[in-house]
Motif scaffolding. Structure first.
Motif, PDB file in Angstrom:
ATOM      1  N   MET A   1       8.733   1.554  -6.033  1.00 23.77           N
ATOM      2  CA  MET A   1       7.661   2.222  -6.770  1.00 23.77           C
ATOM      3  C   MET A   1       6.472   2.504  -5.859  1.00 23.77           C
ATOM      4  O   MET A   1       5.848   3.569  -5.953  1.00 23.77           O
ATOM      5  CB  MET A   1       7.241   1.391  -7.973  1.00 23.77           C
ATOM      6  N   VAL A   2       6.173   1.575  -4.973  1.00 28.58           N
ATOM      7  CA  VAL A   2       5.057   1.762  -4.050  1.00 28.58           C
ATOM      8  C   VAL A   2       5.354   2.941  -3.115  1.00 28.58           C
ATOM      9  O   VAL A   2       4.509   3.817  -2.921  1.00 28.58           O
ATOM     10  CB  VAL A   2       4.776   0.472  -3.247  1.00 28.58           C
ATOM     11  N   SER A   3       6.564   2.992  -2.561  1.00 21.76           N
ATOM     12  CA  SER A   3       6.887   4.090  -1.643  1.00 21.76           C
ATOM     13  C   SER A   3       6.975   5.425  -2.380  1.00 21.76           C
ATOM     14  O   SER A   3       6.543   6.456  -1.853  1.00 21.76           O
ATOM     15  CB  SER A   3       8.174   3.803  -0.874  1.00 21.76           C
TER      16      SER A   3
ATOM     17  N   MET B   1       0.835  -1.182   0.000  1.00 22.44           N
ATOM     18  CA  MET B   1       0.000   0.000   0.000  1.00 22.44           C
ATOM     19  C   MET B   1       0.875   1.239   0.000  1.00 22.44           C
ATOM     20  O   MET B   1       1.936   1.254   0.610  1.00 22.44           O
ATOM     21  CB  MET B   1      -0.906   0.003   1.215  1.00 22.44           C
ATOM     22  N   SER B   2       0.403   2.244  -0.702  1.00 28.23           N
ATOM     23  CA  SER B   2       1.074   3.527  -0.726  1.00 28.23           C
ATOM     24  C   SER B   2       0.088   4.558  -0.200  1.00 28.23           C
ATOM     25  O   SER B   2      -1.072   4.563  -0.601  1.00 28.23           O
ATOM     26  CB  SER B   2       1.487   3.879  -2.154  1.00 28.23           C
ATOM     27  N   GLY B   3       0.551   5.409   0.693  1.00 27.14           N
ATOM     28  CA  GLY B   3      -0.370   6.370   1.254  1.00 27.14           C
ATOM     29  C   GLY B   3       0.300   7.646   1.705  1.00 27.14           C
ATOM     30  O   GLY B   3       1.521   7.719   1.834  1.00 27.14           O
ATOM     31  N   CYS B   4      -0.522   8.642   1.915  1.00 29.29           N
ATOM     32  CA  CYS B   4      -0.068   9.898   2.500  1.00 29.29           C
ATOM     33  C   CYS B   4      -1.270  10.599   3.114  1.00 29.29           C
ATOM     34  O   CYS B   4      -2.416  10.243   2.836  1.00 29.29           O
ATOM     35  CB  CYS B   4       0.647  10.779   1.479  1.00 29.29           C
TER      36      CYS B   4
ATOM     37  N   HIS C   1      -9.059  16.723   6.569  1.00 29.80           N
ATOM     38  CA  HIS C   1      -7.935  15.785   6.556  1.00 29.80           C
ATOM     39  C   HIS C   1      -8.218  14.748   5.472  1.00 29.80           C
ATOM     40  O   HIS C   1      -9.289  14.152   5.451  1.00 29.80           O
ATOM     41  CB  HIS C   1      -7.830  15.126   7.935  1.00 29.80           C
ATOM     42  N   ALA C   2      -7.259  14.553   4.576  1.00 30.68           N
ATOM     43  CA  ALA C   2      -7.360  13.528   3.534  1.00 30.68           C
ATOM     44  C   ALA C   2      -6.355  12.422   3.859  1.00 30.68           C
ATOM     45  O   ALA C   2      -5.155  12.683   3.972  1.00 30.68           O
ATOM     46  CB  ALA C   2      -7.057  14.132   2.169  1.00 30.68           C
ATOM     47  N   HIS C   3      -6.843  11.226   4.055  1.00 29.13           N
ATOM     48  CA  HIS C   3      -6.002  10.042   4.313  1.00 29.13           C
ATOM     49  C   HIS C   3      -6.078   9.195   3.041  1.00 29.13           C
ATOM     50  O   HIS C   3      -7.090   8.549   2.771  1.00 29.13           O
ATOM     51  CB  HIS C   3      -6.540   9.287   5.528  1.00 29.13           C
ATOM     52  N   LEU C   4      -5.027   9.250   2.236  1.00 24.25           N
ATOM     53  CA  LEU C   4      -5.040   8.682   0.889  1.00 24.25           C
ATOM     54  C   LEU C   4      -4.309   7.352   0.853  1.00 24.25           C
ATOM     55  O   LEU C   4      -3.206   7.227   1.399  1.00 24.25           O
ATOM     56  CB  LEU C   4      -4.382   9.674  -0.073  1.00 24.25           C
ATOM     57  N   CYS C   5      -4.887   6.367   0.185  1.00 27.59           N
ATOM     58  CA  CYS C   5      -4.277   5.034   0.126  1.00 27.59           C
ATOM     59  C   CYS C   5      -4.534   4.393  -1.240  1.00 27.59           C
ATOM     60  O   CYS C   5      -5.661   4.369  -1.725  1.00 27.59           O
ATOM     61  CB  CYS C   5      -4.866   4.153   1.222  1.00 27.59           C
ATOM     62  N   VAL C   6      -3.457   3.867  -1.822  1.00 29.26           N
ATOM     63  CA  VAL C   6      -3.545   3.080  -3.047  1.00 29.26           C
ATOM     64  C   VAL C   6      -3.036   1.680  -2.733  1.00 29.26           C
ATOM     65  O   VAL C   6      -1.968   1.513  -2.140  1.00 29.26           O
ATOM     66  CB  VAL C   6      -2.718   3.701  -4.196  1.00 29.26           C
TER      67      VAL C   6
END
Length: 153
Positions: A129-131, A1-4, A114-119
């Motif tokens: 690539m994920v990070s 998972m990639s998130g910010c 607040h936006a908690h984004l996850c792919v």
């Protein structure tokens, strides 16, 4: 998972998600593509999915997939109760096979949201690539938020 996570001054969570999900607005394709130079195509399909062609996490090659925002069955992430709104869906190959997805969650905060984004990526994708995709998420959503709330200081 990639998130910010993004903490936004101005605007509201539900209002942003409504803007983000509205594939019928006249500027939809332009604003979706303009948000990141990694984007080549983002458009609604007749099957009620969103077709995406973009580079991922610094990859030199573009990938193509569709996101079905009406289906979260193949996602491995779970909604967090502290977030009141989400844009979540399964990413599909052209043949309709799940290959990951998105779970972007939002909640209002004093003076903004607040936006908690996850792919969620397929397991075979390189960890680098994920990070690195965090930067892609931060850039595109920062730009989309500015486009959604053009008159917010």
């Amino acid at each position: 998972m990639s998130g910010c996570d993004l903490h936004v001054t101005g605007g509201g969570a539900a209002e942003f998600v409504q803007w983000f999900a509205d594939t019928t607005r006249p500027d939809y394709v332009r604003t979706m593509i303009a948000a990141n130079p990694d984007h080549f195509l983002i458009q609604a399909t007749p099957q009620d999915t969103v077709e995406v062609v973009e580079t991922t996490g610094g990859s030199p090659l573009a990938s193509r997939f569709c996101v079905d925002y009406t289906d979260t069955s193949a996602l491995t992430s779970t909604p967090e109760s502290r977030f009141t709104t989400q844009a979540a869906g399964v990413a599909l190959t052209e043949a309709g096979r799940p290959i990951g997805g998105v779970r972007h969650q939002f909640r209002d905060e004093p003076g903004g949201f607040h936006a908690h984004l996850c792919v969620e990526f397929p397991r075979f994708l390189l960890p680098h690539m994920v990070s690195q995709h965090r930067w892609h998420l931060a850039a595109e959503f920062s730009n989309w938020i500015e486009l959604a709330f053009p008159h917010t200081p």
